[in-house]
Design an enzyme around this catalytic site. Structure first.
Site, mmCIF file in Angstrom:
data_model
loop_
_atom_site.group_PDB
_atom_site.id
_atom_site.type_symbol
_atom_site.label_atom_id
_atom_site.label_comp_id
_atom_site.label_asym_id
_atom_site.label_seq_id
_atom_site.Cartn_x
_atom_site.Cartn_y
_atom_site.Cartn_z
ATOM 1 N N GLY A 11 0.791 -1.222 0.000
ATOM 2 C CA GLY A 11 0.000 0.000 0.000
ATOM 3 C C GLY A 11 0.823 1.272 0.000
ATOM 4 O O GLY A 11 0.263 2.360 -0.114
ATOM 5 N N CYS A 12 2.131 1.172 0.108
ATOM 6 C CA CYS A 12 2.991 2.361 0.132
ATOM 7 C C CYS A 12 3.101 2.948 -1.279
ATOM 8 O O CYS A 12 3.545 2.276 -2.212
ATOM 9 C CB CYS A 12 4.378 1.993 0.651
ATOM 10 S SG CYS A 12 5.574 3.336 0.550
ATOM 11 N N ALA A 13 2.701 4.205 -1.428
ATOM 12 C CA ALA A 13 2.743 4.863 -2.738
ATOM 13 C C ALA A 13 4.174 5.010 -3.248
ATOM 14 O O ALA A 13 4.428 4.887 -4.444
ATOM 15 C CB ALA A 13 2.062 6.223 -2.663
#
Length: 144
Positions: A11-13
């Protein structure tokens, strides 16, 4: 090109942009969840090479940002014990190609190591939410 084992925080952009750049550069990725990996100090230590202990830590980790953990005061053994217990403290991504391991995403260093396609904007290992210009671009791209 090469296959990169890529440990990320799902989920880390920032990790998403790093993976996109690696794929656009022709590399295959074997993506793994940094937070679910059964880390030991012995497995984790090689990713940091000869970097100072302060550079082993993710500066955006909540426990670092709050001051609960001071990377400048950590010994190598203490840092590894903290990271094994709380993988969010690890500077990410962790990457491995063959036997070489690296922590963080310095675009110039990764380019020199395995080669990267040119980009208009640099891709780093910093959380875009910590940089207002990146945060604005992320919101516009729907990555917030």
């Amino acid at each position: 090109m090469v296959t990169v084992v890529f440990w990320e925080k799902p989920g880390c952009a920032g990790n998403a942009r790093q993976k996109a750049l690696l794929r656009a550069s022709g590399h295959a990725l074997e993506v793994r969840d940094l937070t679910a990996e059964p880390w030991t100090a012995e497995r984790l230590r090689p990713f940091f090479g000869d970097r100072p202990v302060t550079e082993w830590f993710n500066p955006a980790a909540p426990r670092v940002k709050s001051g609960e953990i001071d990377p400048a005061g950590a010994t190598p053994d203490a840092a590894l014990a903290l990271m094994v217990a709380d993988p969010l403290l690890i500077r990410r991504p962790l990457m491995q190609v063959g036997t070489r391991r690296e922590a963080g995403f310095d675009q110039a260093a990764v380019d020199a190591w395995i080669g990267l396609a040119p980009t208009e904007r640099p891709v780093t290992d910093q959380c875009p939410k910590d940089d207002p210009s990146h945060a604005i671009a992320c919101r516009a791209a729907g990555e917030a």
